[in-house]
Design a protein around this motif. Structure first.
Motif, short mmCIF file in Angstrom:
data_model
loop_
_atom_site.label_atom_id
_atom_site.label_comp_id
_atom_site.label_asym_id
_atom_site.label_seq_id
_atom_site.Cartn_x
_atom_site.Cartn_y
_atom_site.Cartn_z
N MET A 94 -29.76 12.53 1.81
CA MET A 94 -31.05 12.14 2.68
C MET A 94 -31.20 13.24 3.59
N ASP A 95 -30.11 13.46 4.43
CA ASP A 95 -30.37 14.40 5.45
C ASP A 95 -30.88 15.94 5.09
N LEU A 96 -30.22 16.11 4.14
CA LEU A 96 -30.63 17.87 3.65
C LEU A 96 -32.06 17.73 3.10
N ALA A 97 -32.55 16.36 2.36
CA ALA A 97 -33.91 16.46 1.94
C ALA A 97 -34.75 16.57 3.05
N LEU A 98 -34.64 15.59 4.03
CA LEU A 98 -35.43 15.62 5.29
C LEU A 98 -35.53 16.84 6.18
N ALA A 99 -34.43 17.63 6.04
CA ALA A 99 -34.19 18.85 6.98
C ALA A 99 -34.89 20.04 6.16
N ARG A 100 -35.47 19.50 4.83
CA ARG A 100 -36.19 20.52 4.01
C ARG A 100 -35.22 21.69 3.55
N ARG A 101 -33.87 21.34 3.36
CA ARG A 101 -33.13 22.49 2.94
C ARG A 101 -32.64 22.27 1.42
N LYS A 102 -33.82 22.52 0.62
CA LYS A 102 -33.85 22.45 -0.82
C LYS A 102 -32.68 22.79 -1.54
N ASP A 103 -32.28 23.88 -1.45
CA ASP A 103 -31.17 24.64 -2.02
C ASP A 103 -29.80 23.84 -1.79
N GLU A 104 -29.58 23.39 -0.68
CA GLU A 104 -28.44 22.67 -0.18
C GLU A 104 -28.52 21.38 -0.77
N ALA A 105 -29.59 20.62 -1.07
CA ALA A 105 -29.88 19.35 -1.24
C ALA A 105 -29.41 19.39 -2.66
N ALA A 106 -30.22 20.40 -3.56
CA ALA A 106 -29.94 20.32 -4.93
C ALA A 106 -28.51 20.67 -5.18
N ALA A 107 -27.99 21.45 -4.46
CA ALA A 107 -26.50 21.71 -5.09
C ALA A 107 -25.69 20.48 -4.82
N LEU A 108 -26.07 19.73 -3.72
CA LEU A 108 -25.26 18.42 -3.51
C LEU A 108 -25.83 17.42 -4.66
N LEU A 109 -27.05 17.20 -4.99
CA LEU A 109 -27.25 16.20 -6.21
C LEU A 109 -26.79 16.70 -7.44
N VAL A 110 -26.34 18.11 -7.79
CA VAL A 110 -25.46 18.25 -8.91
C VAL A 110 -24.23 17.99 -8.74
N ARG A 111 -23.45 17.97 -7.64
CA ARG A 111 -22.24 17.62 -7.44
C ARG A 111 -22.18 16.01 -7.68
N HIS A 112 -23.07 15.28 -6.96
CA HIS A 112 -23.34 13.86 -7.23
C HIS A 112 -23.21 13.34 -8.59
N ILE A 113 -24.19 14.36 -9.66
CA ILE A 113 -24.37 13.91 -10.92
C ILE A 113 -22.91 13.94 -11.61
N GLU A 114 -22.34 15.08 -11.22
CA GLU A 114 -21.13 15.53 -11.73
C GLU A 114 -20.01 14.47 -11.45
N HIS A 115 -19.99 13.96 -10.36
CA HIS A 115 -19.22 12.86 -9.87
C HIS A 115 -19.23 11.78 -10.84
N ALA A 116 -20.84 11.27 -10.85
CA ALA A 116 -20.78 10.11 -11.62
C ALA A 116 -20.49 10.36 -13.16
N ARG A 117 -20.63 11.48 -13.76
CA ARG A 117 -19.98 11.81 -14.95
C ARG A 117 -18.58 11.74 -15.07
N GLN A 118 -17.66 12.21 -14.22
CA GLN A 118 -16.34 11.96 -14.32
C GLN A 118 -15.89 10.60 -14.22
N ALA A 119 -16.64 9.88 -13.27
CA ALA A 119 -16.10 8.24 -13.17
C ALA A 119 -16.41 7.65 -14.52
N VAL A 120 -17.40 7.79 -15.24
CA VAL A 120 -17.71 7.26 -16.55
C VAL A 120 -16.76 7.85 -17.48
N VAL A 121 -16.37 9.08 -17.64
CA VAL A 121 -15.78 9.91 -18.64
C VAL A 121 -14.29 9.30 -18.81
N GLY A 122 -13.65 8.97 -17.56
CA GLY A 122 -12.36 8.25 -17.83
C GLY A 122 -12.09 6.81 -18.49
#
Length: 224
Positions: A188-216
């Motif tokens: 939320m903070d990165l999006a509201l600060a309009r830091r789009k590249d950092e927000a997008a990179a964090l979203l990728v890590r967020h999605i990857e974290h969700a993948r690993q949680a389910v894979v196990g």
């Protein structure tokens, strides 16, 4: 028996109710849908039920067979990886456009959605994932992407996230509670600060974290 509001909204009401059931794992992976049971539950015609189930099939939340009807998709590691890879390609793109184009009203909606997320417990009383949390979690991610002016991109991103939710809920072990709202605050903070590249990179890590949680959990229970 659950009555549906009016003839003009019958199929839409059935669609929304069954969709909510699918996203909160009230149907098992691989389970065949009983059209007659749904007809009785909602007090509608078979054609109305089939229209709703066809819409869910088009969204990828059900599978259809000409001979047997509709079923809940099975969970598999291969499909999870394909799904996650697709999310990683699409969602950061939509988030960048949302951050670029989002209005002041968009900012307010993101803040409100995160606030509701902080107020919603992750575990239900029985220790499983709280269906209300699933709803507000989805609403937060939808709010993040809602500033994107391309409705088609938003629709694709939402569809992919819905399918991912079926993995989250359908995995054999419950998700731990943790401070999930705090994990979403940097997005939320990165999006509201309009830091789009950092927000997008964090979203990728967020999605990857969700993948690993389910894979196990899937691997432990032999779903490949």
């Amino acid at each position: 028996m659950t009555k549906v509001a009016s003839s003009g909204t019958r199929a839409d009401e059935v669609f929304k109710a069954v969709r909510a059931d699918l996203l909160t794992a009230r149907f098992r992976p691989g389970q065949w849908m009983k059209v007659s049971d749904l007809q009785k539950r909602f007090g509608v015609s078979i054609s109305v039920v089939r229209e709703a189930l066809n819409r869910l099939t088009a969204e990828g939340l059900l599978q259809s067979s000409a001979q047997r009807g509709f079923r809940v998709p099975d969970l598999s590691l291969a499909d999870l990886h394909d799904l996650t890879d697709a999310r990683i390609k699409i969602e950061p793109l939509v988030l960048r456009e949302s951050v670029e184009s989002g209005s002041a009203e968009w900012e307010a909606e993101v803040v409100a959605a995160h606030h509701l997320l902080t107020r919603t417990p992750v575990p239900a009383p029985d220790g499983t994932l709280n269906p209300d949390w699933i709803r507000v979690h989805a609403a937060f991610h939808e709010a993040l992407l809602a500033g994107c002016p391309n409705a088609h991109l938003r629709s694709v991103a939402t569809s992919l996230r819905d399918k991912a939710e079926m993995y989250r809920m359908g995995a054999p072990l419950p998700v731990g509670s943790g401070d999930v709202a705090a994990e979403h605050r940097p997005l939320m903070d990165l999006a509201l600060a309009r830091r789009k590249d950092e927000a997008a990179a964090l979203l990728v890590r967020h999605i990857e974290h969700a993948r690993q949680a389910v894979v196990g959990r899937l691997a432990t229970h032999g779903r490949d």
